[in-house]
Design an enzyme around this catalytic site. Structure first.
Site, PDB file in Angstrom:
ATOM      1  N   LEU A  32       0.707  -1.119  -0.192  1.00 50.47           N
ATOM      2  CA  LEU A  32      -0.008   0.133  -0.080  1.00 50.47           C
ATOM      3  C   LEU A  32       0.864   1.306   0.134  1.00 50.47           C
ATOM      4  O   LEU A  32       0.577   2.339   0.282  1.00 50.47           O
ATOM      5  CB  LEU A  32      -0.837   0.056   1.157  1.00 50.47           C
ATOM      6  CG  LEU A  32      -1.847  -1.147   1.174  1.00 50.47           C
ATOM      7  CD1 LEU A  32      -2.971  -0.961   2.371  1.00 50.47           C
ATOM      8  CD2 LEU A  32      -2.655  -1.195  -0.141  1.00 50.47           C
ATOM      9  N   ALA A  73       6.037  -2.876  -8.250  1.00 52.41           N
ATOM     10  CA  ALA A  73       7.231  -1.996  -8.713  1.00 52.41           C
ATOM     11  C   ALA A  73       6.800  -0.651  -8.487  1.00 52.41           C
ATOM     12  O   ALA A  73       5.797  -0.053  -8.696  1.00 52.41           O
ATOM     13  CB  ALA A  73       7.729  -2.305 -10.148  1.00 52.41           C
ATOM     14  N   SER A 115       7.712  -4.199 -19.439  1.00 46.23           N
ATOM     15  CA  SER A 115       7.420  -2.934 -20.089  1.00 46.23           C
ATOM     16  C   SER A 115       7.861  -2.523 -21.485  1.00 46.23           C
ATOM     17  O   SER A 115       9.046  -3.103 -21.857  1.00 46.23           O
ATOM     18  CB  SER A 115       7.875  -1.803 -19.122  1.00 46.23           C
ATOM     19  OG  SER A 115       7.447  -0.609 -19.703  1.00 46.23           O
ATOM     20  N   TYR A 139      14.328   3.036 -14.961  1.00 49.90           N
ATOM     21  CA  TYR A 139      12.867   1.828 -14.892  1.00 49.90           C
ATOM     22  C   TYR A 139      13.224   0.814 -15.887  1.00 49.90           C
ATOM     23  O   TYR A 139      12.982  -0.435 -15.526  1.00 49.90           O
ATOM     24  CB  TYR A 139      11.871   2.772 -14.864  1.00 49.90           C
ATOM     25  CG  TYR A 139      10.451   2.084 -15.204  1.00 49.90           C
ATOM     26  CD1 TYR A 139       9.974   1.476 -14.020  1.00 49.90           C
ATOM     27  CD2 TYR A 139       9.872   2.033 -16.395  1.00 49.90           C
ATOM     28  CE1 TYR A 139       8.761   0.590 -14.270  1.00 49.90           C
ATOM     29  CE2 TYR A 139       8.747   1.086 -16.518  1.00 49.90           C
ATOM     30  CZ  TYR A 139       8.086   0.651 -15.407  1.00 49.90           C
ATOM     31  OH  TYR A 139       7.116   0.164 -15.876  1.00 49.90           O
ATOM     32  N   LYS A 143      13.249  -3.455 -15.216  1.00 47.28           N
ATOM     33  CA  LYS A 143      12.401  -4.586 -15.870  1.00 47.28           C
ATOM     34  C   LYS A 143      13.185  -5.445 -16.862  1.00 47.28           C
ATOM     35  O   LYS A 143      12.868  -6.624 -16.720  1.00 47.28           O
ATOM     36  CB  LYS A 143      11.249  -3.785 -16.769  1.00 47.28           C
ATOM     37  CG  LYS A 143      10.271  -2.743 -15.883  1.00 47.28           C
ATOM     38  CD  LYS A 143       9.222  -3.690 -15.176  1.00 47.28           C
ATOM     39  CE  LYS A 143       8.363  -2.873 -14.389  1.00 47.28           C
ATOM     40  NZ  LYS A 143       7.348  -3.784 -13.655  1.00 47.28           N
ATOM     41  N   ASN A 168       1.409   1.777 -23.359  1.00 47.20           N
ATOM     42  CA  ASN A 168       0.786   2.831 -22.497  1.00 47.20           C
ATOM     43  C   ASN A 168      -0.661   2.217 -22.013  1.00 47.20           C
ATOM     44  O   ASN A 168      -1.776   2.632 -22.887  1.00 47.20           O
ATOM     45  CB  ASN A 168       0.785   3.942 -23.112  1.00 47.20           C
ATOM     46  CG  ASN A 168       1.881   4.626 -23.224  1.00 47.20           C
ATOM     47  OD1 ASN A 168       3.044   4.078 -24.022  1.00 47.20           O
ATOM     48  ND2 ASN A 168       2.215   5.830 -22.835  1.00 47.20           N
ATOM     49  N   HIS A 187       1.021  10.632 -16.162  1.00 47.79           N
ATOM     50  CA  HIS A 187       0.579  10.114 -17.305  1.00 47.79           C
ATOM     51  C   HIS A 187      -0.448  11.029 -17.962  1.00 47.79           C
ATOM     52  O   HIS A 187      -1.168  11.685 -17.546  1.00 47.79           O
ATOM     53  CB  HIS A 187      -0.078   8.763 -17.074  1.00 47.79           C
ATOM     54  CG  HIS A 187       0.789   7.787 -16.411  1.00 47.79           C
ATOM     55  ND1 HIS A 187       0.687   7.470 -15.263  1.00 47.79           N
ATOM     56  CD2 HIS A 187       1.738   7.325 -17.183  1.00 47.79           C
ATOM     57  CE1 HIS A 187       1.587   6.448 -14.777  1.00 47.79           C
ATOM     58  NE2 HIS A 187       2.385   6.164 -15.865  1.00 47.79           N
ATOM     59  N   ASP A 283      12.349  10.659 -23.168  1.00 45.29           N
ATOM     60  CA  ASP A 283      10.999  10.148 -24.038  1.00 45.29           C
ATOM     61  C   ASP A 283      11.409   9.902 -25.483  1.00 45.29           C
ATOM     62  O   ASP A 283      11.894  10.739 -26.267  1.00 45.29           O
ATOM     63  CB  ASP A 283       9.915  11.584 -24.082  1.00 45.29           C
ATOM     64  CG  ASP A 283       8.992  11.441 -22.955  1.00 45.29           C
ATOM     65  OD1 ASP A 283       9.025  10.437 -22.212  1.00 45.29           O
ATOM     66  OD2 ASP A 283       8.348  12.598 -22.794  1.00 45.29           O
TER      67      ASP A 283
END
Ligand code: UFG
Length: 327
Positions: A32, A73, A115, A139, A143, A168, A187, A283
């Site tokens: 949590l 994650a 991802s 990140y 993965k 996405n 996002h 990006d």
């Protein structure tokens, strides 16, 4: 029985819903830290950390778990660049702890949330599973490392896995009861819809000088329920003796940031203000999936195949829950 780590998070909670609606037995395991207890609903829940190997082993035994779906994650690309230690510790070391617990308890099946970030900048074409994996972010690197562990654990210990490489994720559950609620939100679609609700003055477009049709970044938006469906198919596949593998999950259609904003204007009927700002570091210009492999091998097919449907589904959630799960 299926244990879902991160089952209180965005993709995890939607997968739990979908699994339970199809009659599967599920236990949610989540610390949590970023998840929401409200998103778990009435599914059996254990509050725990993936570092707590003892609690994991006890939970596996108590619920007679035979498969794990692993979402837990951290997933902010930008934050992973400024605080890599947090990402390597939690995502990489945390996953090793989970795998150790699975080995100790004899749990043999794992569906893993990977991802598109494992690919990095690949250019224009559709990305297939055989495209080179050269992550541009920490990140994405975490993965990719997790995929590597799983492959080695399969060879050495016979642990079978399916890694699902999402593009996405967007949209919300059809009930309107659960949806995307990150804090802070980073996002695109939720931010556009927050601007539509007047919670932000405008949506900032991160760069309009990319080598794309209108200069803004192109992404492949895939509905959360379609992602959930793929996890269920992957579990069935493993439980029927399937060998370890990996799949892309996307719609195969790319939309630019400007096109997403235009679609949101159409769906909401609100003239959402937008302003071009600077690029966001890290990006890639274009990320669009070929999902032919999972279509061919597992019969998966996205049901939400237009951007309008995906944005409308997100709008249903955001317009009725402007503060996410907070009352
Ligand atoms: N964007 C804006 N303005 C915003 C937010 C986003 O212009 O306020 C742009 C981004 O620059 C990007 C696009 O909208 O071009 C989509 O951005 P998101 O942050 O929504 O999604 P990303 O493509 O960056 O990241 C997503 C997941 C990651 C995952 C990645 C894989 O959120 O977890 O896809 O490529 F790693």
């Amino acid at each position: 029985m299926i244990l879902v780590t991160g089952g209180a998070g965005y993709i995890g909670s939607h997968t739990v819903r979908e699994l339970r609606e199809r009659g599967a037995d599920v236990v949610v395991y989540d610390n949590l830290v970023t998840g929401h207890i409200e998103a778990v609903g009435d599914a059996p829940f254990v509050k725990g950390d993936i570092f707590d190997k003892k609690l994991l082993v006890e939970t596996f035994a108590k619920y007679k778990v035979d498969a794990v779906v692993h979402f837990a994650a951290f997933s902010l690309v930008g934050e992973s660049m400024t605080d890599p230690a947090k990402y390597y510790r939690n995502n990489v070391a945390g996953t090793l702890s989970l795998l150790d617990a699975m080995l100790e308890a004899g749990v043999k099946y794992l569906v893993f949330s990977s991802s598109a970030a494992t690919y990095g900048d690949t250019g224009d074409g559709l990305i297939t599973e055989e495209s080179p994996q050269r992550p541009t972010s920490v990140y994405g690197q975490t993965k990719l490392m997790m995929e590597q562990f799983m492959s080695d654990y399969d060879k050495a210990y016979g642990m079978k896995y399916v890694a699902l490489r999402y593009f996405n994720a967007a949209g919300a559950h059809r009930s309107g009861e659960i949806g995307e609620a990150h804090k802070p939100e980073s996002h695109l679609i939720p931010i556009i819809l927050q601007a539509a609700l007047g919670q932000r003055s405008h949506i900032g477009i991160f760069g309009d000088d990319y080598p794309t049709r209108d200069g803004t970044c192109i992404r492949d938006y895939i509905h959360i329920t379609d992602l959930a469906d793929a996890h269920i198919r992957a579990l069935d596949y493993l439980e029927n003796g399937g060998k370890s593998t990996y799949y892309n999950l996307g719609n195969g259609n790319g939309f630019s940031v400007k096109e997403v904003i235009e679609t949101a204007r159409k769906v909401t009927g609100i003239d959402i203000p937008a302003k071009v700002e600077g690029r966001r570091p890290g990006d890639p210009a274009t990320l669009v999936a070929s999902s032919d492999k999972i279509k061919r091998e597992l019969g998966w097919k996205p049901r939400y195949d237009t951007l309008e449907e995906i944005v409308a589904s997100a709008w249903k959630w955001h317009s009725t829950h402007p503060h996410g799960f907070e009352k």
